[in-house]
Write a protein that holds these residues in place. Sequence first.
Motif, PDB file in Angstrom:
ATOM      1  N   LEU A  57       0.826  -1.205   0.000  1.00 14.61           N
ATOM      2  CA  LEU A  57       0.000   0.000   0.000  1.00 14.61           C
ATOM      3  C   LEU A  57       0.860   1.255   0.000  1.00 14.61           C
ATOM      4  O   LEU A  57       0.896   1.958  -1.000  1.00 14.61           O
ATOM      5  CB  LEU A  57      -1.013   0.015   1.147  1.00 14.61           C
ATOM      6  N   ARG A  58       1.518   1.558   1.107  1.00 18.04           N
ATOM      7  CA  ARG A  58       2.512   2.633   1.181  1.00 18.04           C
ATOM      8  C   ARG A  58       3.513   2.206   2.248  1.00 18.04           C
ATOM      9  O   ARG A  58       3.158   1.502   3.182  1.00 18.04           O
ATOM     10  CB  ARG A  58       1.884   3.966   1.637  1.00 18.04           C
ATOM     11  N   MET A  62       0.949  -0.230   6.699  1.00 12.67           N
ATOM     12  CA  MET A  62       0.426  -1.404   7.396  1.00 12.67           C
ATOM     13  C   MET A  62       0.951  -1.455   8.834  1.00 12.67           C
ATOM     14  O   MET A  62       0.212  -1.719   9.769  1.00 12.67           O
ATOM     15  CB  MET A  62       0.847  -2.677   6.657  1.00 12.67           C
ATOM     16  N   GLN A  65      -0.742   0.329  11.603  1.00 11.23           N
ATOM     17  CA  GLN A  65      -1.984  -0.240  12.147  1.00 11.23           C
ATOM     18  C   GLN A  65      -1.720  -1.408  13.095  1.00 11.23           C
ATOM     19  O   GLN A  65      -2.653  -2.027  13.591  1.00 11.23           O
ATOM     20  CB  GLN A  65      -2.877  -0.740  10.988  1.00 11.23           C
ATOM     21  N   GLU A  94       3.066   7.840   9.013  1.00 11.47           N
ATOM     22  CA  GLU A  94       1.788   7.156   8.750  1.00 11.47           C
ATOM     23  C   GLU A  94       0.925   7.094  10.016  1.00 11.47           C
ATOM     24  O   GLU A  94      -0.292   7.024   9.938  1.00 11.47           O
ATOM     25  CB  GLU A  94       2.028   5.746   8.204  1.00 11.47           C
ATOM     26  N   HIS A  96       0.925   9.462  12.148  1.00  9.29           N
ATOM     27  CA  HIS A  96       0.692  10.878  12.462  1.00  9.29           C
ATOM     28  C   HIS A  96       1.355  11.313  13.757  1.00  9.29           C
ATOM     29  O   HIS A  96       0.941  12.291  14.372  1.00  9.29           O
ATOM     30  CB  HIS A  96      -0.807  11.220  12.499  1.00  9.29           C
TER      31      HIS A  96
ATOM     32  N   LYS B  40      -3.438   4.463  -7.923  1.00 10.43           N
ATOM     33  CA  LYS B  40      -3.797   3.090  -7.574  1.00 10.43           C
ATOM     34  C   LYS B  40      -5.295   2.906  -7.690  1.00 10.43           C
ATOM     35  O   LYS B  40      -6.067   3.841  -7.444  1.00 10.43           O
ATOM     36  CB  LYS B  40      -3.462   2.798  -6.102  1.00 10.43           C
ATOM     37  N   LEU B  65      -6.844   4.415   6.154  1.00 10.38           N
ATOM     38  CA  LEU B  65      -5.789   3.529   5.650  1.00 10.38           C
ATOM     39  C   LEU B  65      -5.502   3.637   4.149  1.00 10.38           C
ATOM     40  O   LEU B  65      -4.350   3.741   3.736  1.00 10.38           O
ATOM     41  CB  LEU B  65      -6.150   2.062   5.978  1.00 10.38           C
ATOM     42  N   LEU B  66      -6.568   3.619   3.327  1.00 13.63           N
ATOM     43  CA  LEU B  66      -6.334   3.428   1.887  1.00 13.63           C
ATOM     44  C   LEU B  66      -5.579   4.580   1.240  1.00 13.63           C
ATOM     45  O   LEU B  66      -4.812   4.382   0.306  1.00 13.63           O
ATOM     46  CB  LEU B  66      -7.669   3.187   1.166  1.00 13.63           C
ATOM     47  N   ASN B  68      -3.189   8.217   1.963  1.00 11.64           N
ATOM     48  CA  ASN B  68      -2.494   9.097   2.902  1.00 11.64           C
ATOM     49  C   ASN B  68      -2.869  10.514   2.492  1.00 11.64           C
ATOM     50  O   ASN B  68      -2.335  11.058   1.519  1.00 11.64           O
ATOM     51  CB  ASN B  68      -0.984   8.884   2.815  1.00 11.64           C
ATOM     52  N   GLU B  72      -2.247  12.339  -0.863  1.00 13.36           N
ATOM     53  CA  GLU B  72      -3.123  11.685  -1.835  1.00 13.36           C
ATOM     54  C   GLU B  72      -4.584  12.122  -1.697  1.00 13.36           C
ATOM     55  O   GLU B  72      -5.029  12.494  -0.611  1.00 13.36           O
ATOM     56  CB  GLU B  72      -3.051  10.156  -1.652  1.00 13.36           C
TER      57      GLU B  72
END
Lengths: 222, 80
Positions: A57-58, A62, A65, A94, A96, B40, B65-66, B68, B72
């Motif tokens: 994803l980036r 992941m 989380q 990610e 924050h 994506k 999540l999907l 950022n 994005e």
Amino acid sequence: MKSAVVVFPASNCDRDAATALEQMTGSKPHMVWHQEKDLPDVDLVVLPGGFSYGDYLRCGAMASQSAIMRAVKEHAEKGGAVLGICNGFQVLTETHLLPGALMRNADLKFVCRPVGLEVNETQSVYTRKYSHGERVVFPVAHGDGNYFADDETLNRLEGEGRVVFRYAEGDNPNGSARNIAGILNEKRNVLGLMPHPERVVDPLLGGTDGRKLFESLIETLS
Amino acid sequence: MKARVFVTLKNGVLDPQGKAIGHALNGLGFGAVGDVRAGKVIDLELHESNAEKARASVKEMCEKLLANTVIEKYEIELKA
């Protein structure tokens, strides 16, 4: 100073971090698997480099989380030190805990080499042993280290003295905004940086410029 | 219900990947190609038949999540 290193699936600098911490502090850090819900009683938590979850994803998305990250957030909120190196920096943005994002390197290439850095800020638990403007060389090894934030955020980071490390002029390996290599959070207890200080604590491995970062932490947190 | 999520870089955020694709297309002789942006597509199957609820839930997924949202933006397409 008591420390812990979080281990995500596909972390690959966790043992480098552990070796450096043991060498510098004289005691072994706790290795904490990402599925753990609690951290041991420690002063410093390190989020190591690597490719957690295969960068799916980036980078860092992941891992942010993971169960353990809730505990890491609480540790940071209570003022505990959190050091994110490379992938660890990506995880911190990610989550924050740090502003901005780390994007694909501007030239799309994975970069793996020593880079010149300038210590831009010594008012932090991570850099108090360095002198202002000191030039150091840390290795970098990443494909996504291009720091991005909007102008307002960048101005704020600079205005509040939160840009701790900058790539030396002409040695920016990834296109990062304003040559930013490492930043602090508002409370100054969380540091994220792309270069690897843990790889330069032993002359056998090519340098010792990273030692002062750990010495700063030991002096403050012990 | 199915959802398709498009995640792309915000306007103004440099897209080196898109740029490289553009250069390659120009190199192949597609001279008409100007700016290229890459993104994506994420397809989701949802156990939800109410479109409004589905959209709200996918929006939350994007925010959490999907995508950022620092760099994005996202668009959601629903299919019955």
